[in-house]
Design an enzyme around this catalytic site. Structure first.
Site, PDB file in Angstrom:
ATOM      1  N   GLY A  15       0.769  -1.240   0.000  1.00  0.00           N
ATOM      2  CA  GLY A  15       0.000   0.000   0.000  1.00  0.00           C
ATOM      3  C   GLY A  15       0.798   1.287   0.000  1.00  0.00           C
ATOM      4  O   GLY A  15       0.316   2.302   0.502  1.00  0.00           O
ATOM      5  N   HIS A  38      12.098   0.525  -3.864  1.00  0.00           N
ATOM      6  CA  HIS A  38      13.269   1.189  -3.268  1.00  0.00           C
ATOM      7  C   HIS A  38      14.133   1.911  -4.311  1.00  0.00           C
ATOM      8  O   HIS A  38      15.188   2.444  -3.987  1.00  0.00           O
ATOM      9  CB  HIS A  38      14.177   0.225  -2.488  1.00  0.00           C
ATOM     10  CG  HIS A  38      13.473  -0.850  -1.747  1.00  0.00           C
ATOM     11  ND1 HIS A  38      12.236  -0.667  -1.182  1.00  0.00           N
ATOM     12  CD2 HIS A  38      13.809  -2.123  -1.475  1.00  0.00           C
ATOM     13  CE1 HIS A  38      11.856  -1.790  -0.603  1.00  0.00           C
ATOM     14  NE2 HIS A  38      12.782  -2.675  -0.760  1.00  0.00           N
ATOM     15  N   ASN A  59      -0.441  -0.675   7.622  1.00  0.00           N
ATOM     16  CA  ASN A  59      -1.558  -0.396   6.717  1.00  0.00           C
ATOM     17  C   ASN A  59      -2.563  -1.554   6.663  1.00  0.00           C
ATOM     18  O   ASN A  59      -2.321  -2.638   7.178  1.00  0.00           O
ATOM     19  CB  ASN A  59      -0.987  -0.110   5.325  1.00  0.00           C
ATOM     20  CG  ASN A  59      -2.021   0.493   4.394  1.00  0.00           C
ATOM     21  OD1 ASN A  59      -2.957   1.158   4.833  1.00  0.00           O
ATOM     22  ND2 ASN A  59      -1.871   0.252   3.108  1.00  0.00           N
TER      23      ASN A  59
END
Length: 596
Positions: free
Chosen positions: A27, A90, A140
């Site tokens: 998320g 990343h 989340n």
């Protein structure tokens, strides 16, 4: 721009730069979507972030979203806002580097509260720790926990509105996370409203991006931490030359090749000369146009509205149009310069900065590639932590030179005749060089490790096949076919594999003979596996004197062969291990240090 100038003039404090990391599908984009109130995620292919961008969240938005909470937490924010970098796998975090570490001042680690740690979660934490970047945890998908009740005001602090069963389940999930942080990383973590010292405990904020629940707390904690602990880092020289990092280089309609840049210090103006670090030599060019996204717009959103500006103050994301930007490389540092002396000083400074990116290499090891310097740095660090040596590291796609460099390893260590490419185009393997590419570092490293483990086992099995096979035989009743010269007897293979040439001994260590030939139903065999009943010839043995019906015979090994078997202990079968143990016990009755 006026607001940013006023804020900068008052305290010369820029907006903290925030990076969002986490496992795929946990998320990341949904949380940014909730913060911005835009709908970028819905336009993404496969609902997974496909590009890199930046969003400016002004202070006014904070006050609208978090006003009551800011008052409750007694937070008087003075930062101009937050600059969010959306981070697929990343890539942006590692791309956006500057001298001394990451360009990101603080990060959000997104974890699915239902799933906990996943491989990319662990990789994200390792990268954040290696760059010494502080972060908070967004736990989340709160709405997917059974019994969740949505609160329209979106605040979490009143968790009493949830059922006792839900609160108990939430605590269980959060403490599973707390345990994972401590067990794997020795990090102390706690739910944000139970943290007593934010400098010593990692704050976990439960939230639901889908329901906008807990997002206000996430923003408030993030901004409060940045303002309290990063004040010195956020100080900027507004009147000084711009310092930034190239985020992305791409073709823009009507503008040609442009560069999306994050400015983290100083001011960049239209017509400024800029110096961009390069792998071979710095690029010097002049800014033709500056375009800035309107607040709450996202650089990569096709609907985003850019406005031309005369200057861009840190911290901001800005699109630059300038000649020769096709030569610029994402992840490279940028400096503004207004005189020949400043240009030369910027060239020296940038070269020194590149030289400081010390990607340690070994005399032997794999070849690594990445699309950016920061990506190369991150891949190198994680490989080192896994004990994988690196012989050569460079930015860009796989070249013929890279193939040649990797192939040079083949004779000494074929398992390092390998190229690992992070976030670069796919490339073909050759007969002597394996090429692995992936946009996700942990998948790249895992693919290499799995291949190496399989290839190593195959090589070990091939080498082990050259050793004398171990076995246990029984001479069958009424099967002494020939007394001597050579003795021929019928046997059953009780354990292991019998091969021609095997030297046999009795359980007391008495040597019998080498197996000259194996036959079954008149046909010669090179080997006989467990359960086979075969006739064998034994030159030098005599039935009735050396061997008899029902005698048990075992393989006799040399010490060197036994030691080699021990090197392959990970691929030995249970049966082979049992036989080797018995053989060693027999031999050690005569020599206590046999095979040691």
């Amino acid at each position: 721009m006026a607001d940013k100038k006023d804020a900068a003039a008052k305290g010369a404090i820029r907006s903290p730069i925030v990076s969002v990391l986490g496992h795929v599908d946990h998320g990341k984009s949904s949380i940014l979507d909730s913060i911005r109130g835009t709908n970028i995620l819905a336009t993404e292919a496969g609902a997974i972030t496909q590009a890199i961008g930046a969003s400016i969240i002004p202070l006014d938005t904070f006050r609208k979203k978090c006003g009551p909470l800011l008052a409750q937490l007694k937070l008087n924010l003075t930062i101009p806002g937050l600059l969010f970098i959306d981070t697929p796998g990343h890539a942006a975090f590692t791309t956006l580097r500057k001298r001394g570490g990451s360009l990101a001042d603080i990060a959000i680690l997104v974890v699915d509260v239902n799933e906990g740690f996943k491989p990319q979660t662990i990789e994200a934490i390792e990268i954040l720790r290696s760059y010494k970047t502080p972060f908070v945890v967004a736990a989340n998908k709160l709405d997917l926990l059974p019994g969740y009740r949505h609160k329209h005001d979106g605040l979490l602090l009143d968790l009493g509105a949830q059922s006792p069963e839900f609160q108990q389940l939430l605590d269980k999930k959060l403490y599973e996370l707390v345990g994972q942080f401590y067990e794997r990383f020795q990090m102390n973590a706690e739910r944000f409203d139970r943290v007593t010292d934010y400098s010593k405990e990692l704050a976990i904020i439960p939230c639901s991006a889908l329901k906008n629940h807990g997002i206000a707390e996430l923003l408030a904690i993030l901004a409060g931490l940045a303002q309290r602990y990063l004040e010195q880092r956020l100080s900027v020289s507004v009147d000084g030359p711009a310092k930034g990092t190239i985020l992305e280089v791409k073709e823009s309609v009507g503008l040609g090749v442009t560069a999306d840049v994050i400015i983290y210090d100083g001011t960049l103006r239209r017509n400024d000369t800029i110096v961009i670090a390069g792998l071979d030599a710095p690029l010097v060019t002049r800014v033709r146009a500056l375009l800035e996204p309107v607040p709450l717009a996202e650089m990569r959103d096709k609907k985003a509205k850019f406005r031309p500006v005369n200057e861009a103050l840190a911290a901001t994301g800005v699109k630059i149009a300038a000649p020769d930007l096709d030569k610029a490389i994402p992840g490279m540092p940028l400096r503004g310069a207004s005189s020949p002396a400043e240009i030369e000083a910027a060239k020296r400074s940038l070269q020194q900065e590149l030289d400081e990116v010390a990607i340690e290499t070994d005399e032997e090891g794999v070849v690594i590639k990445a699309d950016t310097l920061g990506g190369l740095e991150a891949l190198s660090k994680l490989l080192r932590e896994d004990g994988v040596p690196v012989r050569k590291a460079s930015v860009g796609p796989v070249s013929k030179r890279d193939i040649a460099d990797a192939e040079a390893n083949h004779e000494t260590d074929p398992f390092t005749a390998v190229i690992l490419g992070f976030n670069i185009p796919d490339a073909e393997s050759t007969a002597r060089v394996r090429v692995f590419t992936s946009p996700v570092i942990y998948r790249l490293i895992d693919a290499y490790k799995e291949w190496k483990a399989t290839a190593l086992q195959e090589a070990q099995r091939a080498a082990m096949a050259e050793l004398t096979a171990v076995c246990r035989l029984e001479i069958l009743q009424n099967c002494l076919f020939r007394q001597s010269n050579p003795a021929v007897v019928g046997v059953e293979v009780l354990q292991g594999t019998l091969k021609t040439g095997t030297l046999l001994m009795k359980p007391d260590g008495t040597r019998v003979a080498h197996v000259k030939e194996i036959q079954q139903d008149g046909k010669s065999l090179s080997k006989a596996d467990r359960g086979f009943q075969v006739a064998i010839s034994l030159p030098g043995a005599t039935c009735g004197r050396h061997i008899n019906e029902h005698d048990l015979l075992l393989t006799e090994l040399t010490e060197d062969e036994f030691r080699t078997y021990k090197e392959y202990k990970d691929i030995l079968t249970a049966e082979q291990k049992t036989l080797l143990k018995e053989i060693a016990e027999i031999k050690r009755k005569q020599n206590p240090v046999w095979g040691v």
